[in-house]
Write a protein that holds these residues in place. Sequence first.
Motif, PDB file in Angstrom:
ATOM      1  N   MET A   1       0.593  -0.970   0.016  1.00 36.37           N
ATOM      2  CA  MET A   1      -0.244   0.030   0.181  1.00 36.37           C
ATOM      3  C   MET A   1       0.607   1.138   0.066  1.00 36.37           C
ATOM      4  O   MET A   1       1.718   1.639   0.600  1.00 36.37           O
ATOM      5  CB  MET A   1      -0.379   0.207   0.806  1.00 36.37           C
ATOM      6  N   TYR A   2       0.453   2.060  -0.581  1.00 36.21           N
ATOM      7  CA  TYR A   2       1.484   2.910  -0.711  1.00 36.21           C
ATOM      8  C   TYR A   2       0.207   4.705  -0.056  1.00 36.21           C
ATOM      9  O   TYR A   2      -0.614   4.909   0.022  1.00 36.21           O
ATOM     10  CB  TYR A   2       1.944   3.662  -2.524  1.00 36.21           C
ATOM     11  N   LEU A   3       0.925   5.672   0.149  1.00 41.83           N
ATOM     12  CA  LEU A   3       0.265   7.061   0.477  1.00 41.83           C
ATOM     13  C   LEU A   3       0.304   8.674   0.228  1.00 41.83           C
ATOM     14  O   LEU A   3       1.831   8.283  -0.818  1.00 41.83           O
ATOM     15  CB  LEU A   3       0.769   7.248   1.916  1.00 41.83           C
ATOM     16  N   TYR A   4      -0.121   8.579  -0.654  1.00 48.23           N
ATOM     17  CA  TYR A   4      -0.014   9.823  -1.506  1.00 48.23           C
ATOM     18  C   TYR A   4      -0.599  11.452  -1.017  1.00 48.23           C
ATOM     19  O   TYR A   4      -1.484  10.848  -0.151  1.00 48.23           O
ATOM     20  CB  TYR A   4      -1.640   9.579  -2.806  1.00 48.23           C
ATOM     21  N   ILE A   5      -0.135  11.672  -0.839  1.00 47.49           N
ATOM     22  CA  ILE A   5       0.033  13.589  -0.330  1.00 47.49           C
ATOM     23  C   ILE A   5       0.618  14.690  -1.601  1.00 47.49           C
ATOM     24  O   ILE A   5       1.497  14.661  -1.698  1.00 47.49           O
ATOM     25  CB  ILE A   5       0.891  13.614   1.423  1.00 47.49           C
ATOM     26  N   ASN A   6      -0.442  15.707  -1.214  1.00 46.33           N
ATOM     27  CA  ASN A   6      -0.382  16.454  -2.118  1.00 46.33           C
ATOM     28  C   ASN A   6      -1.304  17.908  -1.618  1.00 46.33           C
ATOM     29  O   ASN A   6      -2.212  17.775  -0.916  1.00 46.33           O
ATOM     30  CB  ASN A   6      -1.307  16.853  -3.388  1.00 46.33           C
ATOM     31  N   GLN A  45      -7.135   9.348  10.164  1.00 49.90           N
ATOM     32  CA  GLN A  45      -8.373   9.312   9.503  1.00 49.90           C
ATOM     33  C   GLN A  45      -8.579   8.524   8.004  1.00 49.90           C
ATOM     34  O   GLN A  45      -9.378   7.141   8.424  1.00 49.90           O
ATOM     35  CB  GLN A  45      -8.878  10.970   9.546  1.00 49.90           C
ATOM     36  N   VAL A  46      -7.572   8.769   7.063  1.00 49.45           N
ATOM     37  CA  VAL A  46      -7.994   7.768   5.884  1.00 49.45           C
ATOM     38  C   VAL A  46      -7.475   6.389   5.698  1.00 49.45           C
ATOM     39  O   VAL A  46      -8.321   5.833   5.361  1.00 49.45           O
ATOM     40  CB  VAL A  46      -6.905   9.095   4.255  1.00 49.45           C
ATOM     41  N   LEU A  47      -6.539   6.498   7.012  1.00 51.76           N
ATOM     42  CA  LEU A  47      -5.667   4.706   6.809  1.00 51.76           C
ATOM     43  C   LEU A  47      -6.755   4.123   8.054  1.00 51.76           C
ATOM     44  O   LEU A  47      -7.121   3.061   7.810  1.00 51.76           O
ATOM     45  CB  LEU A  47      -4.739   5.175   7.965  1.00 51.76           C
ATOM     46  N   MET A  54       0.201   2.736   9.773  1.00 51.47           N
ATOM     47  CA  MET A  54       1.418   2.769   9.584  1.00 51.47           C
ATOM     48  C   MET A  54       1.713   2.116   8.610  1.00 51.47           C
ATOM     49  O   MET A  54       2.766   2.382   7.805  1.00 51.47           O
ATOM     50  CB  MET A  54       1.784   4.426  10.163  1.00 51.47           C
ATOM     51  N   GLN A  55       2.036   1.078   9.705  1.00 53.95           N
ATOM     52  CA  GLN A  55       2.801  -0.549   9.454  1.00 53.95           C
ATOM     53  C   GLN A  55       2.571  -0.567   7.984  1.00 53.95           C
ATOM     54  O   GLN A  55       3.937  -1.788   7.040  1.00 53.95           O
ATOM     55  CB  GLN A  55       3.517  -0.852  10.059  1.00 53.95           C
ATOM     56  N   ASP A  56       1.395  -0.810   7.800  1.00 51.74           N
ATOM     57  CA  ASP A  56       1.087  -1.057   6.351  1.00 51.74           C
ATOM     58  C   ASP A  56       1.733  -0.369   4.941  1.00 51.74           C
ATOM     59  O   ASP A  56       1.080  -0.726   4.026  1.00 51.74           O
ATOM     60  CB  ASP A  56      -0.393  -1.194   6.031  1.00 51.74           C
ATOM     61  N   ILE A  57       2.177   1.058   5.364  1.00 52.45           N
ATOM     62  CA  ILE A  57       2.629   1.570   3.927  1.00 52.45           C
ATOM     63  C   ILE A  57       3.941   1.137   3.723  1.00 52.45           C
ATOM     64  O   ILE A  57       4.737   1.150   4.420  1.00 52.45           O
ATOM     65  CB  ILE A  57       2.864   3.070   3.955  1.00 52.45           C
ATOM     66  N   GLY A  85      11.048   7.429   9.576  1.00 52.31           N
ATOM     67  CA  GLY A  85      10.628   7.138  10.650  1.00 52.31           C
ATOM     68  C   GLY A  85      10.126   5.635  10.343  1.00 52.31           C
ATOM     69  O   GLY A  85      10.290   4.931  11.217  1.00 52.31           O
ATOM     70  N   LEU A  86       9.008   5.930   9.110  1.00 45.94           N
ATOM     71  CA  LEU A  86       8.621   3.791   8.697  1.00 45.94           C
ATOM     72  C   LEU A  86       9.934   3.277   7.804  1.00 45.94           C
ATOM     73  O   LEU A  86       9.297   2.168   7.526  1.00 45.94           O
ATOM     74  CB  LEU A  86       7.556   4.198   7.764  1.00 45.94           C
ATOM     75  N   GLY A  87      10.967   3.909   7.701  1.00 49.16           N
ATOM     76  CA  GLY A  87      11.793   2.970   6.469  1.00 49.16           C
ATOM     77  C   GLY A  87      11.252   2.941   5.534  1.00 49.16           C
ATOM     78  O   GLY A  87      12.088   1.500   4.865  1.00 49.16           O
TER      79      GLY A  87
END
Length: 132
Positions: A1-6, A45-47, A54-57, A85-87
């Motif tokens: 899973m990927y996190l996208y931030i804009n 909230q989205v997670l 967070m560990q799924d990212i 932080g998540l590596g």
Amino acid sequence: MYLYINTTERDYISIAILDDDKVIKKKKVKSVRKHSEKLLKSIEQVLSSSKKTMQDIKGIIVVKGPGSFTSLRIGITTSNALAFGLGVPIVGIDNDVDYTATPSKLFAKKSKNSSIILPEYGSEPHITKSKK
């Protein structure tokens, strides 16, 4: 899973949770001059609503510009800190790149300890002279 931030827009934050072939969840948050207050809470909230942690990212995609100076700094700094932080690897994309087009291809050349993303503001700073 990927996190996208804009955070390129001054009044909104866009966040998405992606799989290799689809958008799992996306959210656009109204955030008029409150990006620093709302970004991490919105990610949580989205997670949570996606039943992810967070560990799924396994990677972070952040829009590096062009955009508002302060908005970009908040989004990119948060993304860099989370990746560290998540590596996990981090990739910076331009505002017009389709982030949903198989995210794993964006990370194909990245190592686990990828580089830091820097903002691209789109223009030179407009600094005014002191009135004194």
